[in-house]
Design an enzyme around this catalytic site. Sequence first.
Site, PDB file in Angstrom:
ATOM      1  N   ASP A  63       3.081   9.162  -2.012  1.00  0.00           N
ATOM      2  CA  ASP A  63       2.003   8.399  -1.388  1.00  0.00           C
ATOM      3  C   ASP A  63       1.667   7.203  -2.268  1.00  0.00           C
ATOM      4  O   ASP A  63       1.592   7.338  -3.495  1.00  0.00           O
ATOM      5  CB  ASP A  63       0.756   9.269  -1.216  1.00  0.00           C
ATOM      6  CG  ASP A  63       0.032   9.016   0.094  1.00  0.00           C
ATOM      7  OD1 ASP A  63       0.196   7.917   0.652  1.00  0.00           O
ATOM      8  OD2 ASP A  63      -0.706   9.901   0.555  1.00  0.00           O
TER       9      ASP A  63
ATOM     10  N   HIS B  44       0.803  -1.217   0.000  1.00  0.00           N
ATOM     11  CA  HIS B  44       0.000   0.000   0.000  1.00  0.00           C
ATOM     12  C   HIS B  44       0.838   1.271   0.000  1.00  0.00           C
ATOM     13  O   HIS B  44       0.284   2.377   0.075  1.00  0.00           O
ATOM     14  CB  HIS B  44      -0.945  -0.005   1.200  1.00  0.00           C
ATOM     15  CG  HIS B  44      -1.994  -1.057   1.122  1.00  0.00           C
ATOM     16  ND1 HIS B  44      -3.174  -0.879   0.434  1.00  0.00           N
ATOM     17  CD2 HIS B  44      -2.036  -2.327   1.606  1.00  0.00           C
ATOM     18  CE1 HIS B  44      -3.904  -1.977   0.515  1.00  0.00           C
ATOM     19  NE2 HIS B  44      -3.234  -2.879   1.219  1.00  0.00           N
TER      20      HIS B  44
END
Length: 459
Positions: free
Chosen positions: A364, A156
């Site tokens: 991110d 992730h």
Amino acid sequence: MSRLIIISNRVSTPSPSGGAQGGLAVALQAALREYRGLWFGWSGETTETFTGHINFQREAGVTTATVDLEEQDVDEYYNGYANRTLWPLFHYRIDIAEYERGFAGGYQRVNDRFADTVLPLIEPDDMVWVQDYHMFPLGEALRGRGVKNRIGFFLHIPWPPRRLLATLPEAAELTRTMFAYDVVGFHTDEWLESFRDFAVHELGAVEEQPGVLRLDGRCVRLVTAPIGIDTAAFVDASRSTQARLSYRRMRDSADGRDMIVGVDRLDYSKGLEERFLGYERFLQEHPEERKEVFLLQIAPPSRGSVESYQRIRTSLEALAGRINGAYADVDWVPIRYVNQGYPRDVLAGIYRAARIGLVTPLRDGMNLVAKEYVAAQDPEDPGVLLLSRFAGAAAQMEVGAVLVNPYSAEEMSDAIMLALKMPREERITRWRALMDNVAKEDVLWWRQCFTDALEAVEA
């Protein structure tokens, strides 16, 4: 249908309102409601001696199984290797990454303990889905204990470029453990390509067919599957009584001013200092707009025992204080800086009240706040999403969002002004493009992409 066993560092027990939960927690809960199975991981609590005792709970259709860890485990595995070594390195911050053998040893020890504890819970037909950077070696640990099931892994966060990853002393060993999995998933093609590059050029892996690598007799399939939000549930939350009250409260407190909102866990990867500086540049360049706008920054603290997180909190408090001291008036404060989390329905109302959603991480893996902001908007009068081009979400949202370079205060200032002056018709057009993607590629779509790839593997 096979059961789904999800394994992650922390397990979040669902609540009817969604609570102040992260996007991944909400996403995994939605996946488990689609599949039978359970979610296994650390309880977040400590114990004097690790026993492997499992605490089972069932709430809102999700079964959880958690274990307590020793204090040393938490220090070395979680605060140490996961958050002082891997997290900064994988977010391109080799300047603050810490490499200590004790951290690496604790990381492997906890993954072995997880493998020992979850092993009796795995039935022959189960699919096992391991989540994130805390658990890189777990697949290999399970294989070593005789598990023949299909095992998938999803990352992730970004996978760093080869030259950056090479600064990790255990880089080759860690990457090699990934070949214990049948399927490895990433949010973007960029992160997938970085993994492939390291595996091929540093380990000698061979690409047998597009997306399939072979190393030491094992094959792993690489897939790109960008995670989404539980869109239908979030839209429902945005229409709830609590969301309407939250929306009204924010509009009343705005007193006719345009609100810019940022919602981020307090972390150096989120670009909060750069965001404040970009907003300050906007105030400098557009004095006529000063009392017409304000920034609401919600930043719940996290990992408070890690020194780099203490520093970012101190820095942001000082920066917000300086900007407010320089520009505030008796009837206006340019930055409202809040260090606490809010339930999903409250956040939905806040998002809806904001003219601009400011999502500007320096790096991110995905960033689900961007998608939540879009889902909460009024279709007849939507706000504008300003999104960092270095967020994983930018790959899906480049049509509709205003992409910005978070390192450039000038570019952020220009983007804020562009968004404030954007005509309603253009805002609607952009929002429709964004919402089409958020609705189509939601969490169920993400789960389907990955589990389809895992199911296709021969058991």
